[in-house]
Design a protein around this motif. Sequence first.
Motif, PDB file in Angstrom:
ATOM      1  N   UNK A  27      -4.392  -2.128   7.569  1.00 56.43           N
ATOM      2  CA  UNK A  27      -5.015  -2.575   8.824  1.00 56.43           C
ATOM      3  C   UNK A  27      -6.021  -3.718   8.630  1.00 56.43           C
ATOM      4  N   UNK A  28      -6.893  -3.633   7.619  1.00 63.02           N
ATOM      5  CA  UNK A  28      -7.858  -4.725   7.447  1.00 63.02           C
ATOM      6  C   UNK A  28      -7.161  -6.066   7.177  1.00 63.02           C
ATOM      7  N   UNK A  29      -6.231  -6.109   6.204  1.00 63.23           N
ATOM      8  CA  UNK A  29      -5.523  -7.376   6.023  1.00 63.23           C
ATOM      9  C   UNK A  29      -4.730  -7.821   7.259  1.00 63.23           C
TER      10      UNK A  29
ATOM     11  N   UNK B 127       0.816  -1.223   0.000  1.00 63.60           N
ATOM     12  CA  UNK B 127       0.000   0.000   0.000  1.00 63.60           C
ATOM     13  C   UNK B 127       0.845   1.267   0.000  1.00 63.60           C
ATOM     14  N   UNK B 128       0.323   2.321  -0.660  1.00 61.12           N
ATOM     15  CA  UNK B 128       1.030   3.610  -0.630  1.00 61.12           C
ATOM     16  C   UNK B 128       1.106   4.177   0.780  1.00 61.12           C
ATOM     17  N   UNK B 129       0.088   3.916   1.605  1.00 59.34           N
ATOM     18  CA  UNK B 129       0.114   4.385   2.988  1.00 59.34           C
ATOM     19  C   UNK B 129      -0.130   3.203   3.919  1.00 59.34           C
TER      20      UNK B 129
ATOM     21  N   UNK C 130      -1.399   2.599   6.818  1.00 58.01           N
ATOM     22  CA  UNK C 130      -2.632   2.294   7.543  1.00 58.01           C
ATOM     23  C   UNK C 130      -3.630   1.479   6.712  1.00 58.01           C
ATOM     24  N   UNK C 131      -3.527   1.574   5.376  1.00 64.74           N
ATOM     25  CA  UNK C 131      -4.399   0.769   4.519  1.00 64.74           C
ATOM     26  C   UNK C 131      -4.235  -0.728   4.787  1.00 64.74           C
TER      27      UNK C 131
END
Lengths: 231, 432
Positions: free
Chosen positions: A31-33, A24-26, A28-29
């Motif tokens: 978190x779900x995975x 991910x570019x950021x 925090x994205x």
Amino acid sequence: MTRTFDEETRARLEVDAKEIIARYPKARSALLPLLHLVQAEEGHVSTAGIGFCADQLGLTAAEVTAVATFYTMYKRRPVGDYHVGVCTNTLCAVMGGDEIFSALKEHLGVGNDETTEDGKVTLEHVECNAACDFAPVVMVNWEFFDNQTPDSAKELVDGLRLGRDVRPTRGPGSVCTWKEASRVLAGFSDGRADEGPQAAGPSLEGLRLARERGWTAPAPGDAGAGEEAGQ
Amino acid sequence: MTTTLTPVLSDNWDRPDAPTLEGYRAAGGYRALRTALSMEPDALVEKVKTSGLRGRGGAGFPTGMKWGFLPADNPNPRYLVVNADESEPGTCKDIPLMMASPHTLLEGVIISSYAIRSNQAFIYVRGEVLHVIRRLRRAVEEAYAAGLLGTDILGSGFDLDVVVHAGAGAYICGEETALLDSLEGYRGQPRLKPPFPAVAGLYASPTVVNNVESIATVPAIVANGAEWFTSMGTEKSAGFGFFSLSGHVTRPGQYEAPLGVTLRELLDMAGGIRAGHELKFWTPGGSSTPIFTDEHLDTPLDFESVGAAGSMLGTRALQIFDETTCVVRAVGRWIAFYAHESCGKCTPCREGNYWMVQVLDRLEAGEGSEADLEKLLDICDNLLGRSFCALGDGATSPVMSSIKYFRQEYIDHFEQGGCPFDHAKSTVWGGA
């Protein structure tokens, strides 16, 4: 109850976490995975799992908990090896989903969101799973078991509890465990994408009819599309 | 004039090798990509605009116009996000598409990303479909290995990375701004608009969010032309789409047809209502679209005609119910769903649905009164147009439309002190 993973588990999961975050570019994205990943480890999202996710992303435990409790697929209590979800949204309920759910509650001796004593099966009613043309639908570890009846569903859960081969109607050759399924959701392949049919039953009904009647979309440059000539 | 089916997206579904790159290519796949990469991106946007393609995720917003809203002068990276969170009750078209032919979507993703000048795309797929997620990820892997993703795609100089992102169970994430919040790692709650995602979407960057079927339709438009597309459907609702028949029909399933087809025609193809029964009510486009009855059998299923008849085309999710079905039970169950799935951000949706469940429960149990019907309509009045996002508005559809068409059935419940229907007769095995 442990509040953190032991050293070995933590080291192993950190390697996976790095791989997830790198997608991910950021950060925090991820978190779900990452929550799927810790669920794959323990079968549910524990305090230790939340702490692990928070550490990986530089978040507080409260921030991670706020997310974990929002989504229904993350379980805060242990789940059996097989999560059996019966669709009881309107269409499936009317077509027999309510009868299937009642039959399974009685047959397994558990209520909604409860697990059998042997730790094998957790029963839950679920919302629409996008297979309405196969109603009534039951999901096991998020694999499709289409066109169920109370009897077929009882046979299904018996098979799961006895360790028999249980085959989804549209899915791989057998059902993996809840933890294995969670790991796939976290983004780690189990190499089973090529198993099972490309499509089945109602998915092919329109195409089958079109083939039978010689109906096609118009050829490019051909007007009067989708309507029979001369009518 | 008789409408016939027009299989385009489903045309390769009867090939056992359809999910693989080899099988997709053997059926003509990825030829449109070569054509697209030889065109200017702006020409592609223009082509999609000319085709009249309208979003297939429910709202029907013109896809090309959505792409055209990306600001030219914004220096941030652009993102394409595919909404594969198919969760609207009754909707079951994107899942079989991604299961059978994930490369159809992926080819659309590559072409669309090129058109909008994005180098990073995400496919946000609901988590509860494990095998679909496997197939999508496998397709992405195959595409990277074949030089269809990554850097310098097919020697064009265009770079693209695609991430398949699994959700975790939340209907609200089908709302595009809630989806973006979820993809950023937050609770999936809708954002205040404006700014729209085209201006400030994922990571506050210019973003296009499109439904699976919309994006999957793009390669066919590139390959066959905008005129070919507009030769199907109606003037304002161009092209074809999936009509998903479920419930009390003889042969439920996916029927790919020009927009403007009628339920009468589709039922004829699907073998009619199940034997010995008759149509009572149906949804034209999922549970968030006001129900129709047998009065609407000949309403053309396009955006304008369905709207003029008091409902919405939505996702063309035709849930069909026969005379054995209790409408009060059906609506009560849908509202229980909305109450469960309400994200809690706005009061009208969170509280309105909670209270409608209470009222509908007692009506179904035969313990309601005429005043309850007024109460339901009053709550709907406070929900519709006053909730934060369209999902709250959607909850009012089944309630208001069912009271409009079946008021007497609600009254029968409390006059008889219980439900007059035998639910067993509605089941698949109880209908004979």
